[in-house]
Design a protein around this motif. Structure first.
Motif, mmCIF file in Angstrom:
data_model
loop_
_atom_site.group_PDB
_atom_site.id
_atom_site.type_symbol
_atom_site.label_atom_id
_atom_site.label_comp_id
_atom_site.label_asym_id
_atom_site.label_seq_id
_atom_site.Cartn_x
_atom_site.Cartn_y
_atom_site.Cartn_z
ATOM 1 N N LYS A 120 0.796 -1.226 0.000
ATOM 2 C CA LYS A 120 0.000 0.000 0.000
ATOM 3 C C LYS A 120 0.826 1.271 0.000
ATOM 4 O O LYS A 120 0.286 2.355 -0.177
ATOM 5 N N ALA A 121 2.144 1.171 0.215
ATOM 6 C CA ALA A 121 2.971 2.375 0.254
ATOM 7 C C ALA A 121 4.387 2.046 -0.191
ATOM 8 O O ALA A 121 4.786 0.883 -0.220
ATOM 9 N N GLY A 122 5.137 3.077 -0.531
ATOM 10 C CA GLY A 122 6.529 2.905 -0.927
ATOM 11 C C GLY A 122 6.672 2.635 -2.409
ATOM 12 O O GLY A 122 5.703 2.643 -3.159
ATOM 13 N N GLN A 135 3.484 -2.869 8.087
ATOM 14 C CA GLN A 135 2.653 -1.665 8.000
ATOM 15 C C GLN A 135 2.458 -1.198 6.567
ATOM 16 O O GLN A 135 1.568 -0.407 6.286
ATOM 17 N N TYR A 136 3.260 -1.694 5.622
ATOM 18 C CA TYR A 136 3.167 -1.276 4.231
ATOM 19 C C TYR A 136 2.329 -2.222 3.375
ATOM 20 O O TYR A 136 2.302 -2.082 2.156
ATOM 21 N N LEU A 155 7.083 -0.012 -4.043
ATOM 22 C CA LEU A 155 6.436 -1.230 -4.539
ATOM 23 C C LEU A 155 4.914 -1.136 -4.483
ATOM 24 O O LEU A 155 4.225 -2.135 -4.676
ATOM 25 N N LYS A 156 4.378 0.048 -4.232
ATOM 26 C CA LYS A 156 2.934 0.247 -4.096
ATOM 27 C C LYS A 156 2.199 -0.359 -5.282
ATOM 28 O O LYS A 156 2.557 -0.150 -6.436
ATOM 29 N N GLY A 157 1.154 -1.153 -4.952
ATOM 30 C CA GLY A 157 0.327 -1.760 -5.984
ATOM 31 C C GLY A 157 0.689 -3.193 -6.334
ATOM 32 O O GLY A 157 -0.096 -3.911 -6.932
ATOM 33 N N ILE A 158 1.884 -3.644 -5.963
ATOM 34 C CA ILE A 158 2.286 -5.018 -6.270
ATOM 35 C C ILE A 158 1.585 -5.970 -5.312
ATOM 36 O O ILE A 158 1.477 -5.705 -4.124
#
Length: 171
Positions: A128-130, A166-167, A132-135
């Motif tokens: 959800k963040a960083g 958390q991500y 790699l968001k969306g993978i």
């Protein structure tokens, strides 16, 4: 219009190289005008007298060519190439999405680890963040740590990424 039809037939194929010949095969294919992708990762290597940052293949003996079926023989006739990767007895292209995800992973600041272990499917997640968001991937217990596992179906291996819980979101 004909150009669009030709581009639709261009697909990514995984190829297996001779041991430690990935970079030379990449150069030879590029010299032939064949679009090639070799996922690389920077690692700090330790020798007895020094340490040095080196770029080495993320997946040993693998690289990816973006070709039509008409170019299969040309790729095989390239120095350093051993064979195409077969699935169910035939040469099968990889989805463009997986190559894009692999490029995203290698561009990320996360340390990656490739394993050929047959890891069991776990809980499905989405980052959800960083960077790699969306993978999407699967969570597995590996070496007593919770980690994101992005399984690339067509490779026969798994890529494990250390990422904080958390991500990720459960799917």
């Amino acid at each position: 219009m004909a150009s669009a039809a030709v581009n639709a037939n261009v697909k990514w194929y995984p190829v297996y190289t001779h041991p430690r010949a990935e970079k030379k095969a990449l150069e030879a294919l590029t010299a032939k005008g064949i679009e090639t992708y070799l996922p690389l990762q920077r690692r700090l290597k330790q020798w007895s007298d020094r340490k040095k940052w080196v770029e080495e293949p993320l997946i040993k003996s693998y690289l990816f060519v973006h070709i039509t079926e008409n170019n299969l023989a040309e790729v095989l006739m390239t120095k350093g190439i051993a064979r195409f990767i077969y699935f169910s007895g035939k040469i099968t292209p990889m989805p463009e999405r997986q190559i894009n995800e692999l490029k995203l992973l290698t561009a990320s600041p996360y340390e990656l680890e490739v394993t050929e272990e047959n890891l069991q499917p776990g809980e499905k997640i989405k980052v959800k963040a960083g960077p790699l968001k969306g993978i999407t991937g699967e969570v597995v217990a590996y070496r007593s740590q919770k980690q994101l596992l992005l399984r690339l179906e067509k490779l026969g291996c798994s890529i494990i990424v250390n990422i904080a819980a958390q991500y990720i979101n459960r799917l």
